[in-house]
Design a protein around this motif. Structure first.
Motif, PDB file in Angstrom:
ATOM      1  N   GLY A   1      38.425  29.000  47.330  1.00  0.00           N
ATOM      2  CA  GLY A   1      39.599  30.248  47.342  1.00  0.00           C
ATOM      3  C   GLY A   1      40.672  29.773  47.599  1.00  0.00           C
TER       4      GLY A   1
ATOM      5  N   SER B   1      43.043  29.236  46.502  1.00  0.00           N
ATOM      6  CA  SER B   1      44.346  29.527  45.776  1.00  0.00           C
ATOM      7  C   SER B   1      44.505  30.805  45.099  1.00  0.00           C
TER       8      SER B   1
ATOM      9  N   LEU C   1      44.834  35.369  47.566  1.00  0.00           N
ATOM     10  CA  LEU C   1      45.297  35.467  48.388  1.00  0.00           C
ATOM     11  C   LEU C   1      45.371  35.622  49.971  1.00  0.00           C
ATOM     12  N   VAL C   2      44.477  35.377  50.606  1.00  0.00           N
ATOM     13  CA  VAL C   2      43.941  35.040  51.892  1.00  0.00           C
ATOM     14  C   VAL C   2      44.957  33.258  51.641  1.00  0.00           C
TER      15      VAL C   2
ATOM     16  N   SER D   1      39.440  27.173  41.461  1.00  0.00           N
ATOM     17  CA  SER D   1      38.370  26.655  40.737  1.00  0.00           C
ATOM     18  C   SER D   1      38.294  25.900  39.285  1.00  0.00           C
TER      19      SER D   1
ATOM     20  N   TYR E   1      37.318  22.649  41.734  1.00  0.00           N
ATOM     21  CA  TYR E   1      35.713  22.720  41.691  1.00  0.00           C
ATOM     22  C   TYR E   1      35.168  24.047  41.917  1.00  0.00           C
ATOM     23  N   ASP E   2      34.343  24.413  40.199  1.00  0.00           N
ATOM     24  CA  ASP E   2      33.236  25.578  40.130  1.00  0.00           C
ATOM     25  C   ASP E   2      31.870  26.153  41.332  1.00  0.00           C
ATOM     26  N   LEU E   3      32.123  26.377  42.285  1.00  0.00           N
ATOM     27  CA  LEU E   3      31.130  26.641  43.049  1.00  0.00           C
ATOM     28  C   LEU E   3      29.825  27.018  42.354  1.00  0.00           C
TER      29      LEU E   3
ATOM     30  N   LEU F   1      35.847  31.349  51.410  1.00  0.00           N
ATOM     31  CA  LEU F   1      36.880  31.915  51.417  1.00  0.00           C
ATOM     32  C   LEU F   1      36.935  32.562  49.734  1.00  0.00           C
TER      33      LEU F   1
ATOM     34  N   LEU G   1      33.284  38.521  53.936  1.00  0.00           N
ATOM     35  CA  LEU G   1      32.373  39.501  53.732  1.00  0.00           C
ATOM     36  C   LEU G   1      33.147  40.916  53.353  1.00  0.00           C
TER      37      LEU G   1
ATOM     38  N   TYR H   1      28.548  43.504  44.114  1.00  0.00           N
ATOM     39  CA  TYR H   1      29.698  42.513  45.213  1.00  0.00           C
ATOM     40  C   TYR H   1      28.537  42.504  46.668  1.00  0.00           C
TER      41      TYR H   1
ATOM     42  N   LYS I   1      27.287  40.201  48.335  1.00  0.00           N
ATOM     43  CA  LYS I   1      27.673  39.889  50.362  1.00  0.00           C
ATOM     44  C   LYS I   1      27.027  40.357  51.394  1.00  0.00           C
TER      45      LYS I   1
ATOM     46  N   LEU J   1      42.756  44.971  52.157  1.00  0.00           N
ATOM     47  CA  LEU J   1      43.651  43.955  52.230  1.00  0.00           C
ATOM     48  C   LEU J   1      44.758  43.575  50.761  1.00  0.00           C
TER      49      LEU J   1
ATOM     50  N   LYS K   1      47.647  39.614  42.987  1.00  0.00           N
ATOM     51  CA  LYS K   1      47.678  39.555  41.429  1.00  0.00           C
ATOM     52  C   LYS K   1      48.735  40.845  41.410  1.00  0.00           C
TER      53      LYS K   1
ATOM     54  N   HIS L   1      45.620  45.138  44.893  1.00  0.00           N
ATOM     55  CA  HIS L   1      44.436  46.079  45.688  1.00  0.00           C
ATOM     56  C   HIS L   1      45.356  47.416  45.548  1.00  0.00           C
TER      57      HIS L   1
HETATM   58  P1  NAP Z   1      41.721  36.321  45.228  1.00  0.00           P
HETATM   59  O1  NAP Z   1      42.734  36.682  45.249  1.00  0.00           O
HETATM   60  O2  NAP Z   1      40.619  37.111  44.294  1.00  0.00           O
HETATM   61  O3  NAP Z   1      40.667  34.822  45.559  1.00  0.00           O
HETATM   62  C1  NAP Z   1      39.554  34.254  44.710  1.00  0.00           C
HETATM   63  C2  NAP Z   1      39.706  33.365  44.733  1.00  0.00           C
HETATM   64  O4  NAP Z   1      38.341  32.813  44.090  1.00  0.00           O
HETATM   65  C3  NAP Z   1      40.448  31.968  43.918  1.00  0.00           C
HETATM   66  O5  NAP Z   1      40.979  30.954  44.940  1.00  0.00           O
HETATM   67  C4  NAP Z   1      39.555  31.598  43.168  1.00  0.00           C
HETATM   68  O6  NAP Z   1      40.041  30.743  41.976  1.00  0.00           O
HETATM   69  C5  NAP Z   1      38.465  31.751  43.715  1.00  0.00           C
HETATM   70  N1  NAP Z   1      37.122  31.433  43.034  1.00  0.00           N
HETATM   71  C6  NAP Z   1      36.739  32.690  42.631  1.00  0.00           C
HETATM   72  N2  NAP Z   1      35.535  31.836  41.594  1.00  0.00           N
HETATM   73  C7  NAP Z   1      35.387  31.000  42.103  1.00  0.00           C
HETATM   74  C8  NAP Z   1      34.566  29.571  40.985  1.00  0.00           C
HETATM   75  N3  NAP Z   1      33.545  30.256  39.943  1.00  0.00           N
HETATM   76  N4  NAP Z   1      34.349  28.673  41.699  1.00  0.00           N
HETATM   77  C9  NAP Z   1      35.676  28.101  42.742  1.00  0.00           C
HETATM   78  N5  NAP Z   1      36.565  28.982  43.177  1.00  0.00           N
HETATM   79  C10 NAP Z   1      36.387  30.475  42.694  1.00  0.00           C
HETATM   80  O7  NAP Z   1      40.731  36.579  46.821  1.00  0.00           O
HETATM   81  P2  NAP Z   1      41.180  36.879  47.904  1.00  0.00           P
HETATM   82  O8  NAP Z   1      41.986  38.284  47.876  1.00  0.00           O
HETATM   83  O9  NAP Z   1      41.700  35.923  48.287  1.00  0.00           O
HETATM   84  O10 NAP Z   1      39.328  37.387  48.867  1.00  0.00           O
HETATM   85  C11 NAP Z   1      39.000  36.365  50.343  1.00  0.00           C
HETATM   86  C12 NAP Z   1      37.916  36.915  50.482  1.00  0.00           C
HETATM   87  O11 NAP Z   1      37.926  38.264  51.128  1.00  0.00           O
HETATM   88  C13 NAP Z   1      36.731  36.696  49.434  1.00  0.00           C
HETATM   89  O12 NAP Z   1      35.550  37.030  49.585  1.00  0.00           O
HETATM   90  C14 NAP Z   1      36.738  38.422  49.504  1.00  0.00           C
HETATM   91  O13 NAP Z   1      35.583  38.649  49.159  1.00  0.00           O
HETATM   92  C15 NAP Z   1      37.292  39.178  50.607  1.00  0.00           C
HETATM   93  N6  NAP Z   1      37.853  40.227  50.565  1.00  0.00           N
HETATM   94  C16 NAP Z   1      38.712  40.309  50.486  1.00  0.00           C
HETATM   95  C17 NAP Z   1      39.727  41.927  49.993  1.00  0.00           C
HETATM   96  C18 NAP Z   1      41.145  42.267  49.452  1.00  0.00           C
HETATM   97  O14 NAP Z   1      40.962  43.152  49.704  1.00  0.00           O
HETATM   98  N7  NAP Z   1      41.493  41.361  48.588  1.00  0.00           N
HETATM   99  C19 NAP Z   1      39.230  42.478  51.314  1.00  0.00           C
HETATM  100  C20 NAP Z   1      38.037  42.316  52.055  1.00  0.00           C
HETATM  101  C21 NAP Z   1      37.430  41.101  51.350  1.00  0.00           C
HETATM  102  P3  NAP Z   1      40.958  30.892  41.094  1.00  0.00           P
HETATM  103  O15 NAP Z   1      42.610  31.167  42.159  1.00  0.00           O
HETATM  104  O16 NAP Z   1      41.107  29.482  40.469  1.00  0.00           O
HETATM  105  O17 NAP Z   1      40.632  31.781  40.450  1.00  0.00           O
END
Ligand code: NAP
Length: 298
Positions: A6, A8, A10-11, A27, A30-32, A53, A97, A128, A132, A158, A164, A171
């Motif tokens: 993950g 690429s 936000l985190v 992704s 690698y497709d996880l 992530l 989570l 979801y 988790k 977050l 995005k 969000h």
């Molecule tokens: P995000 O911006 O949506 O990024 C999701 C990441 O997962 C991207 O790097 C995406 O790659 C990758 N991904 C998705 N499907 C994939 C696949 N099949 N194979 C490989 N990689 C894949 O998420 P985030 O906001 O950074 O969240 C990070 C973590 O924190 C997540 O586990 C989320 O559940 C958790 N979280 C987030 C929030 C929030 O408010 N953002 C709050 C609580 C918890 P691509 O860019 O290539 O698509």
């Protein structure tokens, strides 16, 4: 060697800012959801730490419309990553989570880590939530059966520069910042404005992850600042932080509110991260607003 799935997102981007020597996977690499690709990734990098992530993450409407995708993609990704971490003998794993997987309603707030399984998650992100929770049970099981030093963090919602900003993806706070930036006299928010929320700057979660790695901290921890605000209060704080106090906020209460509250208690985390300070909402929102304005140059 530290590998971040993950990378690429936000985190991932916030973590890259403070941990630039790790490998960041998206992704496109690698497709996880495909176990063979996860094994290929592990063979390529042979990490001793994995920060997991990657997730299928989205807003209420996307969760309501695609429950099967949220369940299957997340269960597959999480299961494949953990199985491969075991097979490749990865020493440290930190997985993420979310507070929105906690029970829809509990008796006492803020919720503690032990409340996680005390009732079903809210209907709007049921799939979801269970995907988790399954990862939480999986990590707890690896700790019990194989004595792994693996952890998971449960962060609140977050926001940050790397969010995005498309309508159905961003969000709440990031969407609010964009709306404040674009508004002339007024802006519209979904729901009644009454639900209570905790919001954290994305860079704070990255700092917590780095601190856990650097100090060999293992365990399951909520991660959220102590403040809880109604959506209406958040909008007011946002307007002030962006120096747009005069904007009028209208609510479209034909749209869903989502879960009423899901605030969590981070005292367990703060007992091991003694000097940790969360970024205030005012400072975080201002920083993200300035960054958004520079990029859009209105
Ligand atoms: P995000 O911006 O949506 O990024 C999701 C990441 O997962 C991207 O790097 C995406 O790659 C990758 N991904 C998705 N499907 C994939 C696949 N099949 N194979 C490989 N990689 C894949 O998420 P985030 O906001 O950074 O969240 C990070 C973590 O924190 C997540 O586990 C989320 O559940 C958790 N979280 C987030 C929030 C929030 O408010 N953002 C709050 C609580 C918890 P691509 O860019 O290539 O698509």
């Amino acid at each position: 060697m530290i590998l971040v799935t993950g990378g690429s997102g936000l985190v991932g981007k916030h973590l890259n800012d403070i941990l630039p020597n790790a490998v960041y996977i998206s992704s496109k690499d690698y497709d996880l959801t495909d176990l063979q690709q996860v094994k290929d990734m592990m063979n390529e990098y042979k990490p001793n730490s994995v920060i997991h992530l990657a997730a299928r993450v989205g807003g209420i409407v996307d969760n309501i419309n695609h429950p099967v995708d949220y369940l299957e993609e997340n269960v597959l990704m999480n299961t494949n990553v953990l199985k491969a971490c075991h097979e490749f003998d990865v020493e440290k794993v930190i997985a993420i989570l979310s507070t929105c997987i906690y029970p829809d309603v509990v008796e006492t707030y803020p919720m503690k880590e032990e409340d996680l399984f005390n009732g079903p998650p809210t209907e709007t992100n049921f799939s979801y939530g269970f995907a988790k929770r399954c990862m939480a049970a999986h990590i707890d099981s690896y700790r019990k059966q194989y004595n792994k030093k693996w952890s998971y963090l449960i962060p609140c919602n977050l926001y940050g520069e790397y969010d995005k900003y498309e309508e159905h993806h961003s969000h709440f706070v990031s969407a609010l910042i964009k709306k404040i930036y674009e508004a002339d006299d007024s802006l519209e928010l979904w729901g009644t404005g009454k639900p209570l929320r905790q919001f954290m700057y994305g860079g704070d979660l990255a700092r917590v992850i780095k601190h856990m790695l650097d100090n060999n901290i293992v365990g399951n921890f909520n991660v959220a600042p102590e403040w809880v605000h109604s959506i209406n209060d958040l909008a007011e704080i946002g307007k002030k932080a962006c120096l747009k106090d005069k904007l009028v906020v209208n609510y479209d209460n034909t749209k869903p509110d989502g879960q009423f509250r899901k605030d969590v208690d981070s005292s367990k985390l703060l007992s091991v991260l003694k000097d940790f300070k969360f970024t205030s909402l005012e400072e975080g929102i201002r920083k993200v607003y300035d960054n958004f304005s520079q990029r859009h140059n209105r």
